[in-house]
Enzyme design. Sequence first.
Site, PDB file in Angstrom:
ATOM      1  N   HIS A  29       3.453  -2.552  -1.472  1.00 40.88           N
ATOM      2  CA  HIS A  29       2.294  -3.435  -1.405  1.00 40.88           C
ATOM      3  C   HIS A  29       1.731  -3.566  -2.813  1.00 40.88           C
ATOM      4  O   HIS A  29       1.857  -2.656  -3.626  1.00 40.88           O
ATOM      5  CB  HIS A  29       1.160  -2.846  -0.554  1.00 40.88           C
ATOM      6  CG  HIS A  29       1.478  -2.581   0.879  1.00 40.88           C
ATOM      7  ND1 HIS A  29       2.147  -1.451   1.299  1.00 40.88           N
ATOM      8  CD2 HIS A  29       1.162  -3.281   2.003  1.00 40.88           C
ATOM      9  CE1 HIS A  29       2.239  -1.464   2.617  1.00 40.88           C
ATOM     10  NE2 HIS A  29       1.646  -2.564   3.067  1.00 40.88           N
ATOM     11  N   ASP A  53      -0.567  -0.635  -3.845  1.00 38.69           N
ATOM     12  CA  ASP A  53       0.085   0.673  -3.995  1.00 38.69           C
ATOM     13  C   ASP A  53       0.317   1.004  -5.458  1.00 38.69           C
ATOM     14  O   ASP A  53       0.270   2.167  -5.860  1.00 38.69           O
ATOM     15  CB  ASP A  53       1.475   0.691  -3.326  1.00 38.69           C
ATOM     16  CG  ASP A  53       1.443   0.352  -1.864  1.00 38.69           C
ATOM     17  OD1 ASP A  53       0.405   0.591  -1.227  1.00 38.69           O
ATOM     18  OD2 ASP A  53       2.461  -0.143  -1.361  1.00 38.69           O
TER      19      ASP A  53
END
Length: 437
Positions: free
Chosen positions: A101, A104
């Site tokens: 993501h 992240d």
Amino acid sequence: MSYFANIPAISYEGTQSKSPFAYRYYDADKLVLGKSMRDHLRWAVCYWHTFAWPGNDIFGAGTFERPWKPGEPVTQELAQIKLDAAFEMFSKLQAPFYCFHDVDAIADYKNIAGYSRELDVIADKMAAKIEQTGVQLLWGTANLFSHPRYAAGAATNPNPDVFAWAAHQVRSMLEVTNRLGGANYVLWGGREGYDTILNTDIGHELDQLGRFMNMVVEHKHKIGFKGAILIEPKPHEPTKHQYDRDTATVYGFLKRYGLENEVKVNIEVNHATLAGNSFEHEIATANALDIMGSIDINRGDPQNGWDTDQFPNNVAETTLAMYHLLEGGGFDTGGFNFDAKVRRQSVDAEDLIFAHVGGVDVLARSLLAAAAMIEDGELKGFVDQRYAGWRSELGNKVMNGSAALDEVADYALKSDLEPKPISGRQEHLENLINRFA
């Protein structure tokens, strides 16, 4: 600084090996049904559970002490440390792919311009790591559920300004995924649903989500992204009800909004079981509807009623799912992403390695068992024979649309039909599966 300095590179040593730092079944170049294990499995390490999760739960703080300080404010320096550790681990595992993501990997940001800036910084660094290591991006995605702005959803939010923020994130991550050579882009609507129907206009929210998905597909073609767009089904949690509850529900949504030829599914094991379905059911359904895309491989705990995201460890359960995957032709752009996390007490670097080594070997053993079932042919032969009557004149006329209801009903009357039940041989077939798994 190397977090995995004391861990050797993981290689295949065969079933006689007792080393915890070796694959016993995963031989990347071994041919199975004419294709290498590497190409069958296309497995990936996920960035979020592995490098962004601090080991917390709803009753306790994080337990992991990592050099990149998961759970703490992320500076560019910490983002770099995390990136270095991630690709070191990918390389030691000989992982062909990873997934992430946006949030992240990036440093913290204060506004939408800061988000864009930090994403560009990390994308440049990831491109260099991909070039250096050869580890490829299986898929990218935008986190549209963690930030407080998404408390009432992203694409389904009653506030169009939130919808616009989400559009910016998805456009940015879709373009980064394309830039990094990603094979897919995933849309997981973690909060695309509702907590109470009392304040929800379901029809309006579905139309918002349908338009959002169409916008994503339009942008995919605009920028020339060749990968697949995937939706990840889940029935609930964190919301009470999510609109993408399982594969069949997703297909109905895609049909309504004209997306059935543009979007496929990213099936997660634990999400399938939360929906009351089996893993193999979701794969078989996706095959039947021609929307099979990719898989997040994990498992739930049967004694817990939530998404525990544990690493797979049951070969028998995984074998039947693998069988259906292979019967459907296997992966195209998709793969097996380890959307799984070590337990809160598994605090050492070695635990991250043990989890992935075990998970990869479970997939490899399941692949070998499923391939043997296909080569044996008995299961498929039984199913084919069970439906053999549909290859008769009557069956063909019904299925090709040339027989009306009157004609079929008159056939039953004229033939004085009195069909009797025929055994489905469930117990025999369960025994058959156990011979291989």
